[in-house]
Design a protein around this motif. Structure first.
Motif, PDB file in Angstrom:
ATOM      1  N   MET A 214       0.750  -1.325   0.124  1.00  0.00           N
ATOM      2  CA  MET A 214       0.267   0.288   0.025  1.00  0.00           C
ATOM      3  C   MET A 214       0.532   1.198  -0.139  1.00  0.00           C
ATOM      4  SD  MET A 214      -2.701  -0.614   3.161  1.00  0.00           S
ATOM      5  CE  MET A 214      -3.728  -2.415   3.525  1.00  0.00           C
ATOM      6  N   ARG A 215       0.179   2.201  -0.713  1.00  0.00           N
ATOM      7  CA  ARG A 215       0.894   3.584  -0.457  1.00  0.00           C
ATOM      8  C   ARG A 215      -0.173   4.836   0.960  1.00  0.00           C
ATOM      9  NH1 ARG A 215       1.502   8.144  -5.206  1.00  0.00           N
ATOM     10  NH2 ARG A 215      -0.573   7.023  -5.697  1.00  0.00           N
ATOM     11  N   MET A 216       0.918   5.033   2.094  1.00  0.00           N
ATOM     12  CA  MET A 216       0.229   6.248   2.643  1.00  0.00           C
ATOM     13  C   MET A 216       0.995   7.448   2.722  1.00  0.00           C
ATOM     14  SD  MET A 216       0.165   4.713   6.101  1.00  0.00           S
ATOM     15  CE  MET A 216      -0.396   4.878   7.955  1.00  0.00           C
ATOM     16  N   ILE A 217      -0.082   8.495   2.528  1.00  0.00           N
ATOM     17  CA  ILE A 217       0.069   9.545   1.678  1.00  0.00           C
ATOM     18  C   ILE A 217      -0.106  10.484   2.493  1.00  0.00           C
ATOM     19  CG2 ILE A 217       0.041  11.612   0.026  1.00  0.00           C
ATOM     20  CD1 ILE A 217       0.125   9.180  -1.860  1.00  0.00           C
ATOM     21  N   GLU A 218       0.737  10.873   3.476  1.00  0.00           N
ATOM     22  CA  GLU A 218      -0.106  12.503   4.772  1.00  0.00           C
ATOM     23  C   GLU A 218      -1.141  13.363   3.520  1.00  0.00           C
ATOM     24  OE1 GLU A 218       2.949  13.508   7.158  1.00  0.00           O
ATOM     25  OE2 GLU A 218       1.730  15.353   7.292  1.00  0.00           O
ATOM     26  N   VAL A 219      -2.415  13.601   3.923  1.00  0.00           N
ATOM     27  CA  VAL A 219      -3.137  14.227   3.147  1.00  0.00           C
ATOM     28  C   VAL A 219      -2.446  16.252   3.921  1.00  0.00           C
ATOM     29  CG1 VAL A 219      -5.113  15.347   2.947  1.00  0.00           C
ATOM     30  CG2 VAL A 219      -4.850  12.954   3.378  1.00  0.00           C
ATOM     31  N   ASP A 220      -2.215  16.594   2.703  1.00  0.00           N
ATOM     32  CA  ASP A 220      -2.042  18.032   3.044  1.00  0.00           C
ATOM     33  C   ASP A 220      -2.910  18.867   3.803  1.00  0.00           C
ATOM     34  OD1 ASP A 220       0.448  17.590   1.556  1.00  0.00           O
ATOM     35  OD2 ASP A 220      -0.246  19.071  -0.662  1.00  0.00           O
ATOM     36  N   GLY A 221      -2.392  19.815   5.201  1.00  0.00           N
ATOM     37  CA  GLY A 221      -2.743  20.572   5.915  1.00  0.00           C
ATOM     38  C   GLY A 221      -3.578  19.432   7.226  1.00  0.00           C
ATOM     39  N   THR A 222      -3.590  18.733   6.962  1.00  0.00           N
ATOM     40  CA  THR A 222      -4.230  18.005   7.897  1.00  0.00           C
ATOM     41  C   THR A 222      -3.505  17.506   9.589  1.00  0.00           C
ATOM     42  OG1 THR A 222      -3.324  15.601   7.187  1.00  0.00           O
ATOM     43  CG2 THR A 222      -5.490  16.564   6.391  1.00  0.00           C
ATOM     44  N   ARG A 223      -1.951  17.726   8.892  1.00  0.00           N
ATOM     45  CA  ARG A 223      -0.929  17.595  10.848  1.00  0.00           C
ATOM     46  C   ARG A 223      -2.128  18.882  11.308  1.00  0.00           C
ATOM     47  NH1 ARG A 223       3.554  13.982  12.347  1.00  0.00           N
ATOM     48  NH2 ARG A 223       2.848  13.251  10.410  1.00  0.00           N
ATOM     49  N   SER A 224      -2.118  18.292  13.147  1.00  0.00           N
ATOM     50  CA  SER A 224      -2.701  19.015  13.808  1.00  0.00           C
ATOM     51  C   SER A 224      -2.613  18.459  15.280  1.00  0.00           C
ATOM     52  CB  SER A 224      -3.778  19.742  13.087  1.00  0.00           C
ATOM     53  OG  SER A 224      -4.877  18.716  13.310  1.00  0.00           O
ATOM     54  N   VAL A 225      -2.256  19.078  16.059  1.00  0.00           N
ATOM     55  CA  VAL A 225      -2.848  18.612  17.305  1.00  0.00           C
ATOM     56  C   VAL A 225      -3.975  18.792  17.975  1.00  0.00           C
ATOM     57  CG1 VAL A 225      -2.605  19.499  20.350  1.00  0.00           C
ATOM     58  CG2 VAL A 225      -1.070  20.449  17.854  1.00  0.00           C
ATOM     59  N   VAL A 226      -4.739  17.369  18.183  1.00  0.00           N
ATOM     60  CA  VAL A 226      -5.821  16.874  19.096  1.00  0.00           C
ATOM     61  C   VAL A 226      -5.643  16.619  20.289  1.00  0.00           C
ATOM     62  CG1 VAL A 226      -7.375  16.461  17.071  1.00  0.00           C
ATOM     63  CG2 VAL A 226      -5.729  14.605  17.489  1.00  0.00           C
ATOM     64  N   GLY A 227      -6.597  16.976  21.712  1.00  0.00           N
ATOM     65  CA  GLY A 227      -6.110  16.397  22.995  1.00  0.00           C
ATOM     66  C   GLY A 227      -4.963  16.292  23.325  1.00  0.00           C
ATOM     67  N   LEU A 229      -1.676  15.796  21.121  1.00  0.00           N
ATOM     68  CA  LEU A 229      -0.980  14.560  20.320  1.00  0.00           C
ATOM     69  C   LEU A 229      -1.138  15.361  19.244  1.00  0.00           C
ATOM     70  CD1 LEU A 229      -2.833  12.044  22.466  1.00  0.00           C
ATOM     71  CD2 LEU A 229      -0.334  12.408  22.345  1.00  0.00           C
ATOM     72  N   GLN A 230       0.071  14.987  18.923  1.00  0.00           N
ATOM     73  CA  GLN A 230      -0.380  15.147  16.686  1.00  0.00           C
ATOM     74  C   GLN A 230      -0.976  13.870  16.204  1.00  0.00           C
ATOM     75  OE1 GLN A 230       1.811  16.555  14.435  1.00  0.00           O
ATOM     76  NE2 GLN A 230       2.047  18.342  15.975  1.00  0.00           N
ATOM     77  N   GLY A 231      -2.197  14.240  15.588  1.00  0.00           N
ATOM     78  CA  GLY A 231      -2.901  13.756  14.492  1.00  0.00           C
ATOM     79  C   GLY A 231      -2.423  14.078  13.114  1.00  0.00           C
ATOM     80  N   VAL A 232      -2.942  13.637  12.692  1.00  0.00           N
ATOM     81  CA  VAL A 232      -2.335  13.579  11.251  1.00  0.00           C
ATOM     82  C   VAL A 232      -4.076  12.803  10.181  1.00  0.00           C
ATOM     83  CG1 VAL A 232      -1.358  12.053  10.307  1.00  0.00           C
ATOM     84  CG2 VAL A 232      -1.061  13.591   9.420  1.00  0.00           C
ATOM     85  N   ILE A 233      -4.358  12.889   8.589  1.00  0.00           N
ATOM     86  CA  ILE A 233      -5.180  12.034   7.931  1.00  0.00           C
ATOM     87  C   ILE A 233      -4.373  11.376   7.473  1.00  0.00           C
ATOM     88  CG2 ILE A 233      -6.735  12.269   6.343  1.00  0.00           C
ATOM     89  CD1 ILE A 233      -7.944  12.455   9.139  1.00  0.00           C
ATOM     90  N   TYR A 234      -3.836  10.074   6.636  1.00  0.00           N
ATOM     91  CA  TYR A 234      -3.750   9.526   5.633  1.00  0.00           C
ATOM     92  C   TYR A 234      -4.709   8.986   4.549  1.00  0.00           C
ATOM     93  CZ  TYR A 234       0.674   9.209   8.606  1.00  0.00           C
ATOM     94  OH  TYR A 234       2.100   9.068   9.140  1.00  0.00           O
ATOM     95  N   GLU A 235      -4.035   9.059   3.511  1.00  0.00           N
ATOM     96  CA  GLU A 235      -4.834   7.879   2.483  1.00  0.00           C
ATOM     97  C   GLU A 235      -4.096   6.916   1.834  1.00  0.00           C
ATOM     98  OE1 GLU A 235      -7.809  11.580   0.030  1.00  0.00           O
ATOM     99  OE2 GLU A 235      -6.194  10.467  -1.072  1.00  0.00           O
ATOM    100  N   ILE A 236      -4.570   5.396   2.447  1.00  0.00           N
ATOM    101  CA  ILE A 236      -4.175   4.452   1.792  1.00  0.00           C
ATOM    102  C   ILE A 236      -4.140   4.485   0.609  1.00  0.00           C
ATOM    103  CG2 ILE A 236      -3.058   2.501   3.188  1.00  0.00           C
ATOM    104  CD1 ILE A 236      -3.372   3.887   5.374  1.00  0.00           C
ATOM    105  N   THR A 237      -3.352   3.405   0.032  1.00  0.00           N
ATOM    106  CA  THR A 237      -4.134   2.876  -1.429  1.00  0.00           C
ATOM    107  C   THR A 237      -3.053   1.758  -2.288  1.00  0.00           C
ATOM    108  OG1 THR A 237      -3.028   4.225  -3.258  1.00  0.00           O
ATOM    109  CG2 THR A 237      -5.220   5.123  -2.475  1.00  0.00           C
ATOM    110  N   LEU A 238      -3.916   1.128  -3.028  1.00  0.00           N
ATOM    111  CA  LEU A 238      -3.172  -0.112  -3.162  1.00  0.00           C
ATOM    112  C   LEU A 238      -2.032   0.582  -3.977  1.00  0.00           C
ATOM    113  CD1 LEU A 238      -5.669  -3.089  -3.246  1.00  0.00           C
ATOM    114  CD2 LEU A 238      -3.969  -2.974  -1.784  1.00  0.00           C
ATOM    115  N   ASN A 239      -1.071  -0.118  -3.808  1.00  0.00           N
ATOM    116  CA  ASN A 239       0.207  -0.104  -5.091  1.00  0.00           C
ATOM    117  C   ASN A 239      -0.297  -0.271  -6.436  1.00  0.00           C
ATOM    118  OD1 ASN A 239       2.209   2.288  -4.034  1.00  0.00           O
ATOM    119  ND2 ASN A 239       3.102   0.093  -2.664  1.00  0.00           N
TER     120      ASN A 239
END
Ligand code: SAM
Length: 239
Positions: A214-227, A229-239
């Motif tokens: 799988m390819r795991m890509i961090e979605v731009d602009g989603t890295r943020s502090v939640v509670g 802690l550092q949180g981020v959204i990843y989009e994961i697809t089959l290679n």
């Protein structure tokens, strides 16, 4: 005589004594969307009952989805580790079909109750088909059952705050891989709202994605502090 003494020493504890079912109807707001559902306000004693409350990763996921609702429009979705169902229920405002899953029987009970609350005719704005299914990551029989029941597959797989226990991460990625393969490359995405609690987990999820092709890509602009802690959204697809 000795045996009698041993028997007297056995302490009988009723498991329900350790079960907190004091769910509160709670309102959450994501952009212009309000969701009311039953959840606990703090964790229960059992590590396996994490799903009784709403986790920071669900807030990250739901804020992201409410800002990118076009991603959900008309889609069919399966959620892994749904807990009380806050992510799947938000999606049901935009999607065509949402299947919420979890492995814990107690969690499935409150998940079903929340689904009923939102599937009722009084619940305005929900047009999607909502269902709960038991799905334990890595359990081939359960994965096959869910895939047979929803044979067309899904456009999206969602997971909010579900990477917190090292031993279950390989099974989670194995499950995601099987679900991604139903539609094939480019036709299904796994969106993961990840909250970082340990460096070892940060690398484990990247390793597992690559091990499962799988390819795991961090979605731009989603890295943020939640509670806190550092949180981020990843989009994961089959290679
Ligand atoms: C930390 S909670 C997150 C719940 C919800 N997604 C949220 O963010 O509020 C993790 C959820 O994953 C479920 N879970 C943990 N291990 C699992 C497994 N091996 N298979 C399926 N579900 C699992 C738990 O029951 C729980 O509902």
């Amino acid at each position: 005589m000795e045996r009698e003494e041993e028997e007297e020493d056995i302490v009988c504890l009723d498991p329900s004594f350790f079960m907190n079912n004091d769910y509160q109807l709670t309102t959450f707001t994501f952009g212009s969307h309000e969701i009311e559902l039953f959840c606990l306000q703090s964790a229960s004693t059992d590590f396996d009952l994490t799903g009784q409350l709403v986790w920071p990763g669900a807030l990250l996921m739901n804020n992201y989805l409410s800002q990118h609702a076009h991603l959900l429009q008309g889609c069919s979705i399966i959620e892994l580790g749904s807990g009380v169902g806050i992510t799947g229920i938000l999606c049901s405002k935009f999607c065509h079909k949402v299947v919420l899953t979890d492995h814990n029987e107690e969690v499935l009970k409150i998940l079903k109750k929340n689904i009923e609350l939102h599937a009722s005719p009084e619940s305005l704005g929900n047009s999607a088909e909502l269902a709960a299914e038991k799905l334990e990551w890595g359990n081939s029989d359960q994965i096959t059952q869910v895939m047979d029941k929803h044979s067309g597959g899904f456009d999206l797989i969602l997971g909010a705050d579900i990477c917190f226990q090292q031993s279950s991460v390989p099974l989670l990625f194995k499950t995601a891989e099987r679900l991604l393969q139903v539609r094939g490359r480019g036709k299904c995405k796994f969106i993961l709202a990840y909250v970082s609690r340990a460096r070892s987990m940060d690398t484990l999820i990247l390793d597992e994605a690559s091990r499962h092709g799988m390819r795991m890509i961090e979605v731009d602009g989603t890295r943020s502090v939640v509670g806190n802690l550092q949180g981020v959204i990843y989009e994961i697809t089959l290679n």
